[in-house]
Write a protein that holds these residues in place. Structure first.
Motif, PDB file in Angstrom:
ATOM      1  N   LEU A   1       3.795  16.557   5.827  1.00 52.55           N
ATOM      2  CA  LEU A   1       3.385  17.074   7.122  1.00 52.55           C
ATOM      3  C   LEU A   1       4.443  16.806   8.186  1.00 52.55           C
ATOM      4  O   LEU A   1       4.788  17.694   8.980  1.00 52.55           O
ATOM      5  N   VAL A   2       4.968  15.591   8.198  1.00 54.82           N
ATOM      6  CA  VAL A   2       5.985  15.240   9.191  1.00 54.82           C
ATOM      7  C   VAL A   2       7.242  16.072   8.965  1.00 54.82           C
ATOM      8  O   VAL A   2       7.830  16.611   9.918  1.00 54.82           O
TER       9      VAL A   2
ATOM     10  N   GLY B   1       0.792  -1.223   0.000  1.00 51.14           N
ATOM     11  CA  GLY B   1       0.000   0.000   0.000  1.00 51.14           C
ATOM     12  C   GLY B   1       0.826   1.275   0.000  1.00 51.14           C
ATOM     13  O   GLY B   1       0.333   2.314   0.405  1.00 51.14           O
ATOM     14  N   ASN B   2       2.071   1.224  -0.465  1.00 49.59           N
ATOM     15  CA  ASN B   2       2.894   2.428  -0.549  1.00 49.59           C
ATOM     16  C   ASN B   2       3.025   3.142   0.786  1.00 49.59           C
ATOM     17  O   ASN B   2       2.798   4.345   0.906  1.00 49.59           O
ATOM     18  N   VAL B   3       3.366   2.415   1.819  1.00 49.43           N
ATOM     19  CA  VAL B   3       3.666   2.979   3.128  1.00 49.43           C
ATOM     20  C   VAL B   3       5.163   2.824   3.353  1.00 49.43           C
ATOM     21  O   VAL B   3       5.710   1.726   3.210  1.00 49.43           O
ATOM     22  N   TYR B   4       5.841   3.911   3.702  1.00 52.73           N
ATOM     23  CA  TYR B   4       7.301   3.930   3.791  1.00 52.73           C
ATOM     24  C   TYR B   4       7.732   4.208   5.226  1.00 52.73           C
ATOM     25  O   TYR B   4       7.143   5.043   5.913  1.00 52.73           O
ATOM     26  N   SER B   5       8.772   3.530   5.653  1.00 50.75           N
ATOM     27  CA  SER B   5       9.250   3.674   7.021  1.00 50.75           C
ATOM     28  C   SER B   5      10.184   4.876   7.163  1.00 50.75           C
ATOM     29  O   SER B   5      11.123   5.038   6.375  1.00 50.75           O
ATOM     30  N   VAL B   6       9.922   5.698   8.169  1.00 51.69           N
ATOM     31  CA  VAL B   6      10.801   6.827   8.478  1.00 51.69           C
ATOM     32  C   VAL B   6      12.185   6.344   8.878  1.00 51.69           C
ATOM     33  O   VAL B   6      13.188   7.027   8.632  1.00 51.69           O
ATOM     34  N   CYS B   7      12.252   5.171   9.486  1.00 51.73           N
ATOM     35  CA  CYS B   7      13.505   4.675  10.046  1.00 51.73           C
ATOM     36  C   CYS B   7      14.299   3.825   9.069  1.00 51.73           C
ATOM     37  O   CYS B   7      15.354   3.284   9.434  1.00 51.73           O
ATOM     38  N   ASP B   8      13.834   3.677   7.843  1.00 47.84           N
ATOM     39  CA  ASP B   8      14.570   2.982   6.790  1.00 47.84           C
ATOM     40  C   ASP B   8      14.974   4.020   5.747  1.00 47.84           C
ATOM     41  O   ASP B   8      14.151   4.451   4.947  1.00 47.84           O
ATOM     42  N   PRO B   9      16.242   4.467   5.753  1.00 52.97           N
ATOM     43  CA  PRO B   9      16.654   5.565   4.872  1.00 52.97           C
ATOM     44  C   PRO B   9      16.344   5.311   3.398  1.00 52.97           C
ATOM     45  O   PRO B   9      15.917   6.239   2.690  1.00 52.97           O
ATOM     46  N   GLU B  10      16.537   4.075   2.951  1.00 54.89           N
ATOM     47  CA  GLU B  10      16.278   3.781   1.544  1.00 54.89           C
ATOM     48  C   GLU B  10      14.792   3.922   1.213  1.00 54.89           C
ATOM     49  O   GLU B  10      14.419   4.527   0.198  1.00 54.89           O
ATOM     50  N   GLN B  11      13.935   3.369   2.078  1.00 58.67           N
ATOM     51  CA  GLN B  11      12.494   3.523   1.875  1.00 58.67           C
ATOM     52  C   GLN B  11      12.084   4.987   1.942  1.00 58.67           C
ATOM     53  O   GLN B  11      11.319   5.481   1.093  1.00 58.67           O
TER      54      GLN B  11
ATOM     55  N   PHE C   1      12.532  10.950  15.002  1.00 58.41           N
ATOM     56  CA  PHE C   1      13.006  12.324  14.796  1.00 58.41           C
ATOM     57  C   PHE C   1      14.330  12.324  14.030  1.00 58.41           C
ATOM     58  O   PHE C   1      14.523  13.114  13.099  1.00 58.41           O
ATOM     59  N   ARG C   2      15.211  11.414  14.391  1.00 54.49           N
ATOM     60  CA  ARG C   2      16.520  11.345  13.720  1.00 54.49           C
ATOM     61  C   ARG C   2      16.363  10.959  12.256  1.00 54.49           C
ATOM     62  O   ARG C   2      17.047  11.506  11.382  1.00 54.49           O
ATOM     63  N   GLY C   3      15.428  10.034  11.948  1.00 48.99           N
ATOM     64  CA  GLY C   3      15.231   9.624  10.563  1.00 48.99           C
ATOM     65  C   GLY C   3      14.764  10.765   9.680  1.00 48.99           C
ATOM     66  O   GLY C   3      15.230  10.917   8.547  1.00 48.99           O
ATOM     67  N   VAL C   4      13.835  11.595  10.203  1.00 45.86           N
ATOM     68  CA  VAL C   4      13.356  12.731   9.417  1.00 45.86           C
ATOM     69  C   VAL C   4      14.451  13.793   9.300  1.00 45.86           C
ATOM     70  O   VAL C   4      14.645  14.382   8.229  1.00 45.86           O
ATOM     71  N   CYS C   5      15.175  14.041  10.387  1.00 43.38           N
ATOM     72  CA  CYS C   5      16.289  15.005  10.331  1.00 43.38           C
ATOM     73  C   CYS C   5      17.316  14.586   9.288  1.00 43.38           C
ATOM     74  O   CYS C   5      17.785  15.412   8.493  1.00 43.38           O
ATOM     75  N   ASP C   6      17.665  13.310   9.284  1.00 44.08           N
ATOM     76  CA  ASP C   6      18.637  12.820   8.296  1.00 44.08           C
ATOM     77  C   ASP C   6      18.105  13.005   6.880  1.00 44.08           C
ATOM     78  O   ASP C   6      18.848  13.394   5.969  1.00 44.08           O
TER      79      ASP C   6
ATOM     80  N   CYS D   1      19.452  17.780   8.188  1.00 42.31           N
ATOM     81  CA  CYS D   1      19.643  18.626   9.373  1.00 42.31           C
ATOM     82  C   CYS D   1      20.641  17.987  10.327  1.00 42.31           C
ATOM     83  O   CYS D   1      20.823  16.766  10.333  1.00 42.31           O
ATOM     84  N   ALA D   2      21.273  18.825  11.139  1.00 46.60           N
ATOM     85  CA  ALA D   2      22.200  18.317  12.143  1.00 46.60           C
ATOM     86  C   ALA D   2      21.465  17.385  13.097  1.00 46.60           C
ATOM     87  O   ALA D   2      20.344  17.662  13.518  1.00 46.60           O
ATOM     88  N   SER D   3      22.077  16.286  13.439  1.00 49.95           N
ATOM     89  CA  SER D   3      21.442  15.284  14.288  1.00 49.95           C
ATOM     90  C   SER D   3      21.624  15.644  15.761  1.00 49.95           C
ATOM     91  O   SER D   3      22.719  15.564  16.309  1.00 49.95           O
ATOM     92  N   ARG D   4      20.547  16.088  16.368  1.00 49.86           N
ATOM     93  CA  ARG D   4      20.510  16.365  17.809  1.00 49.86           C
ATOM     94  C   ARG D   4      19.223  15.773  18.363  1.00 49.86           C
ATOM     95  O   ARG D   4      18.236  15.643  17.644  1.00 49.86           O
ATOM     96  N   PRO D   5      19.209  15.430  19.631  1.00 44.31           N
ATOM     97  CA  PRO D   5      17.971  14.896  20.204  1.00 44.31           C
ATOM     98  C   PRO D   5      16.904  15.970  20.349  1.00 44.31           C
ATOM     99  O   PRO D   5      17.210  17.158  20.506  1.00 44.31           O
ATOM    100  N   LEU D   6      15.664  15.551  20.281  1.00 43.36           N
ATOM    101  CA  LEU D   6      14.540  16.439  20.552  1.00 43.36           C
ATOM    102  C   LEU D   6      14.275  16.432  22.053  1.00 43.36           C
ATOM    103  O   LEU D   6      14.216  15.380  22.675  1.00 43.36           O
ATOM    104  N   LYS D   7      14.129  17.616  22.633  1.00 50.35           N
ATOM    105  CA  LYS D   7      13.803  17.755  24.048  1.00 50.35           C
ATOM    106  C   LYS D   7      12.441  18.418  24.146  1.00 50.35           C
ATOM    107  O   LYS D   7      12.281  19.580  23.772  1.00 50.35           O
ATOM    108  N   LEU D   8      11.453  17.673  24.637  1.00 49.81           N
ATOM    109  CA  LEU D   8      10.070  18.141  24.655  1.00 49.81           C
ATOM    110  C   LEU D   8       9.662  18.590  26.053  1.00 49.81           C
ATOM    111  O   LEU D   8       9.920  17.895  27.039  1.00 49.81           O
TER     112      LEU D   8
END
Length: 337
Positions: free
Chosen positions: A40-41, A3-13, A78-83, A87-94
């Motif tokens: 949106l993400v 169904g064309n759903v792609y994983s944020v955590c798989d860089p190739e996908q 968060f890291r997958g979308v930043c990559d 963007c520079a890889s830093r942790p998100l602090k909420l």
């Protein structure tokens, strides 16, 4: 990738996904995976990284809170979308702040506390969060999360945020100050859905509205997208755990419920979500001796109020068809599995 759903955590996908394709975020502890359009993400993560003021609005159940929690509690998301954005890889602090707890603008700055039988003023949770956010701005991406900005006690509380939501120096009434730059803000609300559902919201302060630089609407997925997601969840590994026609029917049922709710009916029913559909399908598969109507009454159509109960059977029949005792019951789950 059913169904064309792609994983944020798989860089190739993730690279293959187009802006309007659905991407999957790993679930927070005890939660469910999240499925949203890629643009949106990425827009939200871009806004966080660049310290924007974000207004995230949409109907109940459209994954506003779930999105922020998935980005924060599962660092891989968060890291997958930043990559992907470079963007520079830093942790998100909420820093989540419950806006409904503030009754007056002054409480945004300080609150009364009790110690050893004596009351005194101490910094509010918002001020404490801002101070902590300023301290970590160089090593993380701090994000102040104003939860349910529309459910404050009055618009004056919203107006009191203006001196705090700034990229300039933040100066408190006692003279304390710290830098505002390097801190992102996000406020979630139901304002976007105010005319199509039942919400008790204060009027959004115009000055605060102008302060937001990024305005994102999260809405329900389309019926086609919901079918894609459910196919991905239940049948994405090569097997067929749930018949495709049942997935289509349960999505149709959810959209009929939404239509009735938008017309002012069925307000006692829970707004349908992907997770409600999943509960329906899991129950139907695990209890094949139940009819689909019984499964629906235990999940998507459950706990209807006395007036809404008069219409629930009609809503079910609108999708699955009217059944009579003489007919062989094609809604029996055992006939579908």
């Amino acid at each position: 990738m059913a169904g064309n759903v792609y994983s944020v955590c798989d860089p190739e996908q993730y690279r293959k996904a187009g802006p309007t394709d659905l991407v999957e975020l790993l679930p927070p502890p005890g939660g469910n995976p999240l499925y949203l359009q890629k643009w949106l993400v990425e827009t939200l993560v871009f806004a966080i990284v660049h310290h924007e003021f974000v207004h995230l609005s949409g109907p109940t159940g459209s994954a506003k809170s779930s999105l922020l929690e998935a980005l924060y509690t599962v660092p891989e998301n968060f890291r997958g979308v930043c990559d992907g954005l470079g963007c520079a890889s830093r942790p998100l602090k909420l820093f989540p702040i419950e806006m409904a707890t503030f009754e007056a603008p002054g409480e945004l700055y300080q609150r009364r506390a009790l110690k050893d039988g004596t009351t005194y003023d101490e910094p509010s949770r918002l001020v404490a969060a801002l101070a902590a956010a300023a301290r970590c701005a160089g090593s993380a991406y701090p994000l102040i999360w104003l939860r349910e900005i529309g459910r404050v006690h009055s618009s004056s509380v919203q107006g009191g945020l203006l001196n705090l939501m700034t990229r300039a120096e933040i100066v408190l009434p006692d003279g304390t100050h710290f830098p505002g730059q390097g801190i992102a803000w996000v406020a979630d609300s139901n304002y976007q859905a105010e005319q199509s559902a039942t919400h008790t919201l204060v009027t959004l302060d115009d000055a605060l509205k102008r302060r937001f630089t990024i305005n994102l609407t999260l809405d329900y997925l389309t019926a086609e997208q919901e079918v894609q997601v459910l196919e991905h969840i239940f049948n994405g590994n090569g097997g067929v755990l749930v018949p495709a026609e049942l997935i289509v029917k349960v999505v149709q049922l959810g959209n009929v419920v939404r239509r009735h709710r938008s017309e002012g009916n069925l307000q006692t029913l829970t707004p349908p979500t992907i997770y409600g559909y999943m509960a329906f399908l899991r129950t139907a598969r695990a209890l094949p001796h139940l009819s689909l109507q019984q499964v629906a009454l235990a999940t998507l159509l459950g706990n209807a109020g006395s007036e809404d109960r008069k219409h629930v059977a009609g809503v079910f029949n609108e999708v699955f068809g009217l059944q009579t005792e003489e007919e062989e019951d094609p809604t029996m789950v055992g006939n579908l599995f």
